[in-house]
Design a protein around this motif. Structure first.
Motif, PDB file in Angstrom:
ATOM      1  N   ASP A  42     -21.694   5.948   7.080  1.00  0.00           N
ATOM      2  CA  ASP A  42     -20.808   5.054   6.311  1.00  0.00           C
ATOM      3  C   ASP A  42     -20.382   5.872   5.102  1.00  0.00           C
ATOM      4  O   ASP A  42     -20.824   7.210   4.918  1.00  0.00           O
ATOM      5  N   SER A  80     -11.511   3.469   6.165  1.00  0.00           N
ATOM      6  CA  SER A  80     -12.190   3.266   7.111  1.00  0.00           C
ATOM      7  C   SER A  80     -13.171   1.836   6.913  1.00  0.00           C
ATOM      8  O   SER A  80     -13.634   1.459   7.727  1.00  0.00           O
ATOM      9  N   GLY A  81     -12.928   1.493   5.538  1.00  0.00           N
ATOM     10  CA  GLY A  81     -13.720   0.069   5.434  1.00  0.00           C
ATOM     11  C   GLY A  81     -15.303   0.463   4.911  1.00  0.00           C
ATOM     12  O   GLY A  81     -15.648   1.578   5.129  1.00  0.00           O
ATOM     13  N   ALA A  82     -15.749  -0.632   4.140  1.00  0.00           N
ATOM     14  CA  ALA A  82     -17.109  -0.168   3.535  1.00  0.00           C
ATOM     15  C   ALA A  82     -18.238  -0.474   4.489  1.00  0.00           C
ATOM     16  O   ALA A  82     -19.200   0.016   4.359  1.00  0.00           O
ATOM     17  N   ASP A  83     -17.950  -1.166   5.578  1.00  0.00           N
ATOM     18  CA  ASP A  83     -19.091  -1.280   6.747  1.00  0.00           C
ATOM     19  C   ASP A  83     -19.434  -0.140   7.414  1.00  0.00           C
ATOM     20  O   ASP A  83     -18.557   0.581   7.667  1.00  0.00           O
ATOM     21  N   ARG A 105     -13.536   5.022   1.890  1.00  0.00           N
ATOM     22  CA  ARG A 105     -13.570   3.518   2.234  1.00  0.00           C
ATOM     23  C   ARG A 105     -12.597   2.974   2.291  1.00  0.00           C
ATOM     24  O   ARG A 105     -12.499   2.026   3.129  1.00  0.00           O
ATOM     25  N   ALA A 106     -11.304   3.124   1.441  1.00  0.00           N
ATOM     26  CA  ALA A 106     -10.090   2.736   1.738  1.00  0.00           C
ATOM     27  C   ALA A 106      -9.541   2.821   3.158  1.00  0.00           C
ATOM     28  O   ALA A 106      -8.899   1.935   3.566  1.00  0.00           O
ATOM     29  N   ARG A 143     -20.273   2.280  10.288  1.00  0.00           N
ATOM     30  CA  ARG A 143     -19.689   2.519  11.759  1.00  0.00           C
ATOM     31  C   ARG A 143     -20.768   2.936  12.717  1.00  0.00           C
ATOM     32  O   ARG A 143     -21.503   3.696  12.389  1.00  0.00           O
ATOM     33  N   TYR A 179     -14.402   7.176  -2.093  1.00  0.00           N
ATOM     34  CA  TYR A 179     -13.527   5.800  -1.993  1.00  0.00           C
ATOM     35  C   TYR A 179     -12.334   5.992  -1.464  1.00  0.00           C
ATOM     36  O   TYR A 179     -11.628   4.963  -0.735  1.00  0.00           O
TER      37      TYR A 179
END
Ligand SMILES: Nc1ncnc2c1ncn2[C@@H]1O[C@H](COP(=O)(O)OP(=O)(O)OP(=O)(O)O)[C@@H](O)[C@H]1O
Ligand SMILES: [Mg+2]
Lengths: 237, 297
Positions: free
Chosen positions: B220, B119-122, B116-117, B124, B113
């Motif tokens: 991801d 680099s984002g949840a989508d 995720r914070a 790459r 997480y």
């Protein structure tokens, strides 16, 4: 200057007060026996010297230098080497690899080879079994390996914890001979033993500890004659 | 048939690379490092960042550039593993095993997480994909990029094995794994050896992460979760703590998945892995090559 000076050492294991102000010295080139019943604090004393446990009070000096609370790996490099209770050879490594590990902290590989050759000369059984796994040796052979491995580190003071444990009388005698030989080459020895008779045969002096303090000390000859020692540790002879 | 074998070996070499770190860490401090798969994920993202910083990639330069990124990523991921041990595990070394295990699960979530914070949840898209000239080998279609990746994996594994079995440092690692106290009494700095072990294991996971990014093209923040479990399975199959066994376990798991999905369909793939895990844990927890040693008591 003494090889080892322990002064007023205290060790606690949680609520257990294992050493209470223990003091002793080992002179240069001396063999000193450390005697006492089960749970008296013999192993704890050696562990506090070699850095495996941290004393809560007191001071340990090796060749005049304060080593209280130093890391075990640093203490070994100074030439103070502890052969632990129960041998603890590296069971799945070969005899030769066990000996090479003794040379881990030695920079000069030629020197390591020389020392290993000396160990093989002193303990020919190890040479015969150099490729065998440490854990498959007999008890006596494992003890020899534990001592041999310590010799490769190049000790000037050797702490031995019950090297005769579980060995047949003839093998005990052989181990004691080896210790005497090591000492003859100038290494001081602090020898913890249940087998007081064997220990006092090769020691110059001795201490008896009870409940974490020293209750009696003297030359080996004096201790052999002492009635309290005779009753408690020599089977009433 | 030979296509199935090749696919299995290809995937298996990834599993093996990740499983090695699992196995080494378990061997040395008896910790199942559940955050290990996330170091693989971290490696993939570090590689992603480095490739991005390098800018555009011409097709001819893809392989040399990827090798450079691989080495750099291995170093950084290795240091991340060292930091993880230092911050989360070292002070718990004397604690009950369950505390360590829970900490490892926590570290895994923190890495997932945290990424995720950051680099984002989508997912790459990886900025480099190797061109796909393919060859026929024994009837299997093999791309050059696959060959290159397998070659790198094999070289890394051979290097690791030589290091552990032949070098002075490797001997110290085995000694610490067997008996840390006795090792300390030989003058070995146990903390330093444990740090080195984390470095090596994490670096291999980081390498696998970059290779996976370049191969699959997408990364991801959860990509380490499943492969962590698969690597654990591979380590258990081969014998956790045993390096050649773990390599074997990774390859076998890859083959098993490849053949299993061919016969029963892709949706069964993970069922195989975890079925085998349960089978080994109950029937042969020491794995195929685990501790064959007769020890005297
Ligand atoms: N790790 C430990 N945790 C708690 N108590 C301990 C620990 N190690 C030793 N003790 C306690 O400290 C005391 C001294 O133990 P030590 O091992 O030093 O005795 P010893 O003289 O070596 O005995 P033996 O002859 O049986 O080896 C004992 O009461 C023991 O129970
Ligand atoms: Mg004892």
């Amino acid at each position: 200057m003494a090889a080892l000076e322990i002064d007023g050492l205290d060790v606690h294991y949680g609520g257990v007060h294992a050493l209470r102000g223990l003091s002793l010295t080992v002179g240069e080139g001396e063999v000193v026996a450390l005697l006492g019943n089960n749970g008296a604090g013999k192993t704890t004393t050696l562990s506090a010297v070699s850095g495996l446990v941290r004393p809560s009070a007191g001071r340990v000096a090796y060749e005049g230098r304060d080593i209280t609370g130093a890391k075990p790996s640093a203490i070994v490099r100074l030439g103070l080497v502890h052969v632990p209770e129960g041998r603890r050879v590296f069971s799945t490594l070969s005899v030769h690899d066990n000996l090479l590990l003794g040379g881990y902290a030695v920079g000069d590989q030629a020197e390591v080879r020389r020392r290993i050759d000396r160990v093989y000369a002193l303990l020919p059984r190890l040479a015969e079994r150099s490729g065998q796994q440490g854990g498959t040796l007999s008890g006596g052979e494992q003890q020899m390996l534990a001592i041999g491995r310590a010799l490769v580190t190049g000790p000037r003071l050797l702490l031995l914890d019950e090297p005769s444990m579980g060995l047949a009388p003839l093998v005990v005698a052989a181990v004691m001979d080896v210790i005497r030989e090591i000492n003859a080459e100038g290494t001081a020895v602090l020898l913890v033993e249940q087998n007081a008779r064997a220990a006092l045969k090769i020691a110059h002096r001795g201490y008896v500890i009870e409940n974490g303090t020293c209750v009696l000390t003297g030359t080996a000859a004096d201790l052999r004659e002492d009635t309290r020692v005779a009753e408690a540790y020599l089977g009433g002879v | 048939m030979s296509q199935l074998v090749w696919n299995g070996l290809f995937v298996g070499s990834f599993y093996a690379l990740v499983a090695l770190g699992y196995s080494m860490v378990y061997g040395i401090i008896k910790l199942l490092n559940f955050a290990h798969g996330d170091l693989y994920m971290l490696g993939a993202f570090i590689g992603f960042a480095v490739l991005g910083a390098a800018g555009g990639v011409s097709a001819g330069m893809a392989l040399p550039l990827l090798l450079f990124v691989l080495v750099l990523t291995m170093g950084v991921t290795g240091l991340a593993g060292v930091l993880l041990e230092r911050v989360a595990y070292r002070r718990l070394r004397g604690a009950p095993r369950l505390s360590l295990l829970i900490t490892a699960v926590g570290a895994s979530f923190a890495l997932e997480y945290g990424m995720r914070a950051a680099s984002g949840a989508d997912p790459r898209v990886y900025p480099v994909r190797l061109g796909g000239t393919s060859l026929e080998v024994f009837g299997a279609r093999v791309t050059l990029q696959q060959l290159a990746l397998v070659a790198v994996a094999v070289l890394l594994m051979i290097g690791l094995n030589l290091l552990v079995t032949r070098s002075r440092e490797g001997r110290a690692m085995r000694a610490v794994a067997l008996d840390p106290k006795a090792a300390a009494l030989m003058g070995i700095d146990v903390d330093a050896v444990i740090s080195r072990t984390f470095f090596l294991g994490s670096a291999l996971a980081g390498a696998a992460g970059v290779m996976a990014g370049a191969h699959y093209g997408k990364i991801d923040f959860m990509m380490g979760f499943l492969i962590g479990l698969k690597a654990f399975t591979a380590a258990v199959i081969g014998g956790i703590g045993n390096i050649p066994g773990t390599m074997l376990g990774g390859l076998l798991l890859g083959l098993l998945e490849s053949f299993g999905t061919f016969w029963l369909g892709g949706e069964w793939r993970d069922v195989f892995a975890f079925g085998v895990l349960i089978l080994f844990l109950t029937v042969r927890p020491t794995g195929l090559l685990g501790e064959r040693v007769t020890e005297r008591v």
